[in-house]
Write a protein that holds these residues in place. Structure first.
Motif, PDB file in Angstrom:
ATOM      1  N   LYS A  50      13.289  14.239  19.850  1.00  0.00           N
ATOM      2  CA  LYS A  50      13.280  15.085  18.295  1.00  0.00           C
ATOM      3  C   LYS A  50      11.969  14.954  17.266  1.00  0.00           C
ATOM      4  O   LYS A  50      11.641  14.503  16.986  1.00  0.00           O
ATOM      5  CB  LYS A  50      14.503  14.986  17.619  1.00  0.00           C
ATOM      6  N   SER A  67      11.351  17.272  13.691  1.00  0.00           N
ATOM      7  CA  SER A  67      11.919  18.333  12.162  1.00  0.00           C
ATOM      8  C   SER A  67      10.557  18.353  11.342  1.00  0.00           C
ATOM      9  O   SER A  67      10.301  16.856  11.440  1.00  0.00           O
ATOM     10  CB  SER A  67      13.000  17.769  12.147  1.00  0.00           C
ATOM     11  N   HIS A 110      12.190  18.442   8.642  1.00  0.00           N
ATOM     12  CA  HIS A 110      12.947  18.476   7.115  1.00  0.00           C
ATOM     13  C   HIS A 110      13.683  17.173   7.329  1.00  0.00           C
ATOM     14  O   HIS A 110      14.118  16.531   7.884  1.00  0.00           O
ATOM     15  CB  HIS A 110      14.129  19.294   7.673  1.00  0.00           C
ATOM     16  N   GLY A 161      16.276  16.613   5.910  1.00  0.00           N
ATOM     17  CA  GLY A 161      17.904  15.716   6.056  1.00  0.00           C
ATOM     18  C   GLY A 161      18.385  15.784   7.300  1.00  0.00           C
ATOM     19  O   GLY A 161      19.098  14.800   8.192  1.00  0.00           O
ATOM     20  N   ASP A 162      17.190  16.673   8.360  1.00  0.00           N
ATOM     21  CA  ASP A 162      18.054  16.397   9.698  1.00  0.00           C
ATOM     22  C   ASP A 162      17.194  15.427  10.631  1.00  0.00           C
ATOM     23  O   ASP A 162      17.809  14.079  11.417  1.00  0.00           O
ATOM     24  CB  ASP A 162      16.365  17.734  10.830  1.00  0.00           C
ATOM     25  N   VAL A 190      17.106  12.286   9.010  1.00  0.00           N
ATOM     26  CA  VAL A 190      18.676  11.291   8.112  1.00  0.00           C
ATOM     27  C   VAL A 190      19.925  11.534   9.220  1.00  0.00           C
ATOM     28  O   VAL A 190      20.926  10.968   9.909  1.00  0.00           O
ATOM     29  CB  VAL A 190      19.124  11.868   7.206  1.00  0.00           C
ATOM     30  N   ASP A 191      19.974  12.601   9.576  1.00  0.00           N
ATOM     31  CA  ASP A 191      21.094  13.487  10.217  1.00  0.00           C
ATOM     32  C   ASP A 191      20.775  13.126  11.752  1.00  0.00           C
ATOM     33  O   ASP A 191      21.822  11.770  12.674  1.00  0.00           O
ATOM     34  CB  ASP A 191      21.222  15.297  10.778  1.00  0.00           C
ATOM     35  N   TYR A 192      19.824  12.679  12.480  1.00  0.00           N
ATOM     36  CA  TYR A 192      19.519  11.733  13.515  1.00  0.00           C
ATOM     37  C   TYR A 192      20.182  10.781  13.872  1.00  0.00           C
ATOM     38  O   TYR A 192      20.194  10.577  14.954  1.00  0.00           O
ATOM     39  CB  TYR A 192      17.831  12.900  14.187  1.00  0.00           C
ATOM     40  N   GLN A 216      21.438   9.437  12.001  1.00  0.00           N
ATOM     41  CA  GLN A 216      23.082   8.652  11.593  1.00  0.00           C
ATOM     42  C   GLN A 216      23.997   8.982  13.130  1.00  0.00           C
ATOM     43  O   GLN A 216      24.098   9.374  13.507  1.00  0.00           O
ATOM     44  CB  GLN A 216      23.738   9.961  10.593  1.00  0.00           C
ATOM     45  N   GLN A 217      23.758  10.007  13.221  1.00  0.00           N
ATOM     46  CA  GLN A 217      24.187  11.258  15.443  1.00  0.00           C
ATOM     47  C   GLN A 217      23.763   9.367  16.165  1.00  0.00           C
ATOM     48  O   GLN A 217      24.719   9.465  16.694  1.00  0.00           O
ATOM     49  CB  GLN A 217      23.047  11.859  15.137  1.00  0.00           C
ATOM     50  N   TYR A 255      26.291   7.219  16.684  1.00  0.00           N
ATOM     51  CA  TYR A 255      27.543   7.669  17.721  1.00  0.00           C
ATOM     52  C   TYR A 255      27.835   7.720  19.215  1.00  0.00           C
ATOM     53  O   TYR A 255      28.524   7.442  19.669  1.00  0.00           O
ATOM     54  CB  TYR A 255      28.392   8.641  16.640  1.00  0.00           C
ATOM     55  N   ALA A 268      19.236   5.255   5.738  1.00  0.00           N
ATOM     56  CA  ALA A 268      19.810   6.184   6.949  1.00  0.00           C
ATOM     57  C   ALA A 268      19.100   4.608   8.356  1.00  0.00           C
ATOM     58  O   ALA A 268      20.825   4.485   8.843  1.00  0.00           O
ATOM     59  CB  ALA A 268      18.872   7.558   7.315  1.00  0.00           C
TER      60      ALA A 268
END
Ligand code: DQA
Length: 143
Positions: free
Chosen positions: A48, A50, A52, A54-55, A57-59, A61-62, A65, A88
């Motif tokens: 991936k 990005s 950005h 925040g993106d 950080v989201d990746y 965190q994901q 999961y 993160a």
């Protein structure tokens, strides 16, 4: 074994941006090299990119999961600024290896700090695209 390869800002511009520093191969060439190598060694990989923070950080965190086993990251310029990326990584406790295409240690003073280095198992610099392969092998226990 599941590995996530993350690239930060401007790495989608590989081949166009400063070829004297980053080379003439493109981001797609990088992804081809990574996916070919991972299929050879039997590792599931997701890549991936990005521009950005925040993106990214989201990746990260994901990845928690999704039960990702290891993360290779070239955070681009966020290397030198982002406490959010560091936090993160601390939150998810997934093994991480930091990669830089260029010899960051021989470049400007502002590139000498890396927040991700606080948690990275290893920092690989100046090896071009091969640095990503070395990072994957390290996480996969193939080196
Ligand atoms: C880089 C080095 C960083 O200083 C720069 O901001 C990048 C790329 C590298 O791969 O050498 O975008 O991480």
């Amino acid at each position: 074994m599941k590995i996530l390869v993350l690239n930060g800002p401007n790495l989608n511009m590989l081949g166009i941006r400063e070829p004297g520093i980053y080379g003439s191969s493109t981001y797609d060439d990088l992804i081809d090299k990574i996916t070919d190598h991972c299929s050879e060694i039997g590792v599931y990989v997701e890549c991936k990119q990005s521009n950005h923070e925040g993106d990214l950080v989201d990746y990260i965190q994901q990845a928690y999961y999704d039960k990702v086993d290891g993360i290779v990251i070239n955070p681009g310029a966020y290397t030198h600024t982002s406490v959010a990326l560091l936090d993160a990584f601390k939150a998810v406790s997934i093994p991480v290896v930091e990669v830089h295409i260029s010899k960051v240690n021989e470049r400007e003073e502002f590139r000498q700090i890396s927040y991700v280095s606080y948690v990275a198992q290893k920092k690989i610099t100046g090896k071009g695209f091969d640095g990503y392969i070395e990072a994957i092998d390290l996480l996969a226990g193939k080196s």
